[in-house]
Design a protein around this motif. Structure first.
Motif, short mmCIF file in Angstrom:
data_model
loop_
_atom_site.label_atom_id
_atom_site.label_comp_id
_atom_site.label_asym_id
_atom_site.label_seq_id
_atom_site.Cartn_x
_atom_site.Cartn_y
_atom_site.Cartn_z
N ALA A 52 0.85 -1.21 0.00
CA ALA A 52 0.00 0.00 0.00
C ALA A 52 0.87 1.24 0.00
CB ALA A 52 -0.93 0.00 1.21
N MET A 67 -2.01 -1.07 -5.27
CA MET A 67 -3.25 -1.49 -4.61
C MET A 67 -3.85 -2.76 -5.22
SD MET A 67 -3.50 0.35 -2.05
CE MET A 67 -5.10 -0.24 -1.48
N GLY A 117 1.87 2.05 -3.39
CA GLY A 117 0.78 2.40 -4.30
C GLY A 117 0.28 1.25 -5.15
N ASN A 169 -3.66 6.01 -0.27
CA ASN A 169 -3.61 6.16 -1.73
C ASN A 169 -4.79 6.97 -2.28
OD1 ASN A 169 -1.24 4.46 -2.92
ND2 ASN A 169 -2.06 3.25 -1.23
#
Length: 793
Positions: A264, A269, A267, A297
C-alpha cells in the motif's frame, strides 16, 4: 513470541496427607475465577496455618491474584505474610508487580529474576520528561547486576533487557545487550528486529539470515516488513516477501497484513487487494491495514466501502480502524465525511483515544478549519506528544504563526518536553513570522532541555536564522553539522538566495555536488531563486538546462516562475515571454505570469503587462495585487485613464488591497505599524523624528519617488503619502528606541516600494546604521547608502 514459562517448581517432599492437601489447594486456586473466591481460600489457608508452611500454594495463589488484577499492595502483603519466601515466590512477585522493586532480586536471583525485573521496569517506565533519566539509570543498574551475576548472556534475560532499552529509546544500549550474547535465539533476534527502525532493522534481518544459526520465523518476517515500508525500500520488501514464500511463512496472517501495509505504501493497490482476498478469514488488523492502504492512496470511497463491509460482518471498529479511515491524506472534497466520522467518534466514545483525536486534529488542520481542530485538541483528556505536534504544525502550516508559537509556550509552561518534530514546527513558525528573538528563545530551549540535535532540528534552525536575517548564524550551524542531508544543503542555498548572495549559493551548490549528494527538485529551485535575485542570468540558464537535461527533472511551476523572473529582471522580457510558451501547460500558472507582470512594471512595458494581466485575471480573478501592479504601471507612464479603468474594475469586483504593515522587534517585543499609523503610544515622537530624519536625507540628496502613488493628488500630497509608509515608521521607531550603532531589523508583509527602498538607503547613510529589511520576496541589507540587492529586486 511470548517468553518461555519459568521452569517447573521442584517442590519439597511432603507426607501423603501434606501432598494431598497441596494438590487440593493448587486445584482450588486454578478453579477460582474471582478475587472473592481467592480471598476465601486465603482465609482458610491462613486460619489452618498451612499458608506459611508450603510455598507452592502461596506462589500459585499470588500468581492467580495477579492474573485477576489484584492491587499491587495486596500482592506485596501476600508475599510478606510468608516467613521464608523462596526464589520461586520472589520471581512470581517480580513477574506480577507493575513496577520494579530491586530488593526482590536478593538473596539468590536467577535468570528468570532478572528477566521478570526488566519486564516490570519496562511496564512502568517512560522515555519522556524527567522520569526518563531515572528509569534509564535503573535499567542500567539492573543490567549491571545481571552482568555481575553472570546472567546477561542468557537469551531470556537479554531479550527482556533489550525490550526495556528500546522502550526507553536507548537503541544503542539494546544493541550492546544483543551483541553480548554469543548465540542469540530467534526470540532475541525478533526483539532486535521489532525495536530497530528503518534501514537498521533491514540490516539486522540480513545479518540474521546470513548468520544461519537460527531460522527466522513468521514473527521475524512480520517485524521487518514495516521497516521496509518505513524507508520506502520496496525492493527490499519484495526480497523479504520472496524469503517468506520460500520459507513457507508468507501465508501467516501477521505476515500477510504486514505485506498489505508494505505494498500500500508503494501504491500497488492491485497487489494489496489480491493479498487481502487470499486470506481465508481476515481479522480486524487485516481490515484496518486494508482501509489504511486505501486512505493513504486517496481511494477514500473504497476505504469507506470496506469499513461498511467490516461493520456488516459484525466486527466492532477499534481506534486503529478509525485512524485508518479518517481521510488525513486526501481531506479536500471530504468535508462531509470528516463531520460524519467526527460524530461517529463521539457516539462510539472514541474521542478520549489520543490516536483518534490526533488524526481528527490533523484532518481539520489540513482542511484549514482551525477552530474545529483546536476544539478537538482542547477536548482531549490526555494530550500526547503527537497531538501537540499536530496542533502546532497545523497552525504553522496555515500561516497562524503567532498561535503556533503561543501553543509551544503553553506546552513549555505545562512542563511538557518537546521532541524534534515540535521544535521543527515551532522554528518554522518563527521563520515565517521573522521573529528572531522567539527563534533564539526556542534555540535556548533546545539546549536547556538537552534535546536531540538531529538533522531535522539543525536544518530547521538553519532555515529559521536565514529567514530571520541572521545568515552568519545559519552558516555557522550548517558548518557544525556532521551529517548533512540534501534538505540541509537546500536550506542553506535557499538562505543565500533569500539574501541576494547568488555567487555564494552557486558555490554551495557545487560543494554539494562534490560531496556526491544527488540534487532534488527543491535544490534546483533554491539555486534558480538565488540566480534570479542575484542577477546571474547565464548561470541560471545553465542550472535550468542541467536540471532538465542531465537530471531529467521536469520543471514545475516554481522553476518556471524563477526562470521568467530571472530573465524579466534582466530586461529580457521578450525572451521571458517566448520561454513561457515552451513550458508544460501544467507549469504556466499564476506565478509565471505574475513574474512577467512584475518585470513589465520594472521595465515599463505596458503592452506586455496588459497581456500578462489578462492571463492573471483569468487564472486568479480575486487577486487584488495584479490590479494594483497594472494600475501603478499605467500611472508611472502617465496613462491615467487606463489606470482609472483598472482600479474601477477592481472596485466593481469588490476587491480590497492587502494593507501593508511592518513589524519590528525592540527588546524582544514586537511592534507593528501600518501606513499613516498613529495608534502607537510613541507616534508623536516617531513622526517628529521622521520629519528631522527626512530633512537630513534631503540634504544628502534624497528625492521622494512618487510615481506609484495615486495620480489624482498633488505632488506635495504624494510626497506626504510615501513619507508615512509603514516601513519608514518602523525604522524611525527603531532608531529612536535603540542605542547608536545597533542593527535595525524590520519585516514588511508586501514587496518594499521603490521610494521606501531608496529612502532606507539614505537613512542607513545619514544614521550610520545597518538596516535589514525582509519583504515579501527577499532580504535587503542597507549599509552606508547601499543595498545588498544592488537595486535589483
Amino acid at each position: 513470541m511470548p517468553p518461555p514459562p519459568p521452569p517447573r517448581l521442584v517442590l519439597p517432599p511432603l507426607t501423603d496427607a501434606g501432598a494431598a492437601l497441596r494438590r487440593s489447594y493448587l486445584r482450588l486456586v486454578a478453579l477460582s475465577s474471582t478475587l472473592r473466591h481467592l480471598d476465601q481460600l486465603l482465609a482458610v489457608s491462613l486460619a489452618s496455618g498451612h499458608y506459611a508452611l508450603d510455598p507452592a500454594p502461596a506462589t500459585a495463589l499470588l500468581l492467580r491474584y495477579a492474573s485477576l488484577r489484584a492491587p499491587p499492595a495486596h500482592l506485596l502483603a501476600l508475599f510478606r505474610a510468608f516467613p521464608r519466601p523462596d526464589r520461586f515466590l520472589r520471581n512470581a512477585l517480580l513477574r506480577s508487580l507493575p513496577s520494579f522493586r530491586p530488593h526482590l532480586l536478593f538473596p539468590s536471583p536467577d535468570s528468570f529474576s532478572f528477566a521478570f525485573a526488566a519486564t516490570a521496569l519496562s511496564s512502568s517506565c517512560s522515555s519522556r520528561g524527567d522520569a526518563a533519566a531515572v528509569h534509564t539509570s535503573a535499567a542500567r543498574a539492573l543490567h549491571a547486576l545481571a552482568v555481575a551475576a553472570g546472567h546477561a548472556a542468557d537469551t531470556f534475560v537479554a531479550s527482556a533487557l533489550a525490550k526495556l532499552y528500546f522502550k526507553l529509546s536507548r537503541g544503542d544500549d539494546a544493541r550492546r545487550v544483543f551483541d553480548a550474547v554469543p548465540s542469540p535465539d530467534t526470540v532475541l533476534w525478533n526483539t532486535l528486529l521489532a525495536g530497530l527502525s528503518g534501514s537498521e532493522a533491514l540490516e539486522a534481518f540480513v545479518r540474521m539470515v546470513e548468520a544461519g544459526r537460527v531460522r527466522p520465523d513468521a514473527t521475524s518476517v512480520a517485524s521487518v516488513l514495516p521497516a521496509a515500508a518505513e524507508v520506502a525500500d520496496i525492493a527490499m520488501g519484495r526480497c523479504v516477501h520472496g524469503f517468506g514464500l520460500k520459507s513457507g511463512l508468507a501465508e501467516n496472517g501477521h505476515v500477510v497484513t504486514a505485506l498489505i501495509s508494505l505494498y500500500a505504501k508503494s501504491g500497488d493497490m492491485d497487489c494489496v487487494r489480491r493479498l487481502f482476498d487470499s486470506m481465508e478469514e481476515p481479522d480486524l488488523v487485516a481490515y484496518n491495514a486494508m482501509i489504511s492502504g486505501y486512505s493513504v492512496n486517496s481511494m477514500v470511497g473504497s476505504s469507506v466501502e470496506l469499513f461498511r463491509e467490516l461493520v456488516s460482518l459484525g466486527w466492532r471498529p477499534n481506534s486503529s480502524t478509525l485512524v485508518a479511515l479518517i481521510p488525513v491524506y486526501s481531506p479536500f472534497g471530504h468535508e462531509l465525511l470528516a463531520r460524519c466520522l467526527h460524530a461517529f467518534v463521539i457516539k462510539g466514545r472514541f474521542d478520549a483515544d489520543a490516536l483518534v483525536s490526533t488524526a481528527l486534529t490533523t484532518l481539520y488542520c489540513r482542511l484549514n478549519d482551525m477552530e474545529s481542530a483546536r476544539s478537538v485538541f482542547d477536548a482531549m483528556p490526555e494530550k500526547t506528544m503527537e497531538s501537540w505536534n499536530a496542533m502546532i504544525s497545523g497552525y504553522a502550516q496555515n500561516g497562524l504563526t503567532e498561535m503556533a508559537v503561543a501553543l509551544f509556550q503553553q506546552m513549555q509552561a505545562l512542563n511538557v518536553q518537546p521532541n524534534p518534530i515540535t521544535i521543527s514546527s515551532t522554528l518554522s513558525a518563527c521563520a515565517q513570522l521573522g521573529a528572531l528573538s522567539l527563534g533564539k528563545w526556542v534555540h535556548k530551549v533546545i539546549a536547556k532541555e538537552s534535546l536531540e540535535l538531529n538533522v531535522y532540528v539543525m536544518t530547521a534552525l538553519i532555515d529559521m536564522y536565514a529567514k530571520c536575517g541572521s545568515l552568519a548564524e545559519a552558516r555557522s550551524i550548517f558548518d557544525r553539522m556532521d551529517n548533512k542531508n540534501v534538505v540541509s544543503w537546500n536550506a542553506m542555498i535557499s538562505g543565500y538566495g533569500l539574501h541576494g548572495h547568488g555567487a555564494e549559493a552557486l558555490k554551495l551548490y557545487k560543494d554539494m555536488l562534490d560531496a556526491h549528494l544527488l540534487p532534488t527538485s527543491s535544490t534546483f529551485l533554491s539555486v534558480l531563486y538565488a540566480c534570479s535575485h542575484g542577477g546571474l542570468v547565464e548561470e541560471g540558464r545553465r542550472v535550468f538546462q542541467t536540471m532538465t537535461n542531465e537530471y531529467r527533472i521536469s520543471p514545475g511551476m516554481e522553476h518556471c516562475t524563477c526562470m521568467v523572473d530571472l530573465l524579466g529582471r534582466a530586461g529580457k522580457l521578450k525572451e521571458a515571454f517566448e520561454l513561457i510558451s515552451e513550458f508544460p501547460k501544467s507549469a504556466t500558472g499564476p506565478g509565471v505570469w505574475g513574474a512577467l507582470l512584475g518585470a513589465c512594471m520594472v521595465h515599463k512595458d505596458s503592452d506586455l503587462a496588459k497581456l500578462a494581466s489578462q492571463k492573471l485575471f483569468e487564472l486568479e480573478p480575486e487577486n487584488t495585487g495584479y490590479y494594483v501592479l497594472l494600475s501603478n504601471l499605467y500611472t508611472s507612464k502617465k496613462q491615467y485613464s487606463e489606470a482609472a479603468m483598472v482600479r474601477q474594475e477592481a472596485k466593481n469586483k469588490k476587491l480590497v488591497k492587502t494593507p501593508g504593515c511592518t513589524l519590528i522587534e525592540v527588546g524582544d517585543k514586537p511592534h507593528v505599524f501600518m501606513a499613516g499609523d498613529r495608534a502607537h503610544p510613541q507616534s508623536e515622537a516617531i513622526y517628529l523624528y521622521l520629519e528631522k530624519l527626512t530633512a537630513k536625507m534631503i540634504e544628502a540628496g534624497y528625492q521622494p519617488v512618487t510615481e506609484a502613488a495615486l495620480y489624482d493628488v498633488e505632488e506635495e500630497e504624494k510626497e506626504h503619502m510615501v513619507k508615512v509608509h509603514s516601513e519608514k515608521l518602523a525604522i524611525a521607531f527603531g532608531l529612536l528606541s535603540t542605542e547608536p550603532g545597533t542593527e535595525i531589523r524590520i519585516i514588511k508583509n508586501l514587496r518594499v516600494c521603490l521610494d521606501c527602498h531608496n529612502a532606507t538607503k539614505f537613512i542607513s547613510k545619514v544614521t550610520q546604521r545597518l538596516i535589514v529589511v525582509r519583504d515579501a520576496s527577499r532580504f535587503h541589507h542597507f549599509r552606508d547608502g547601499v543595498c545588498s540587492c544592488g537595486d535589483y529586486w
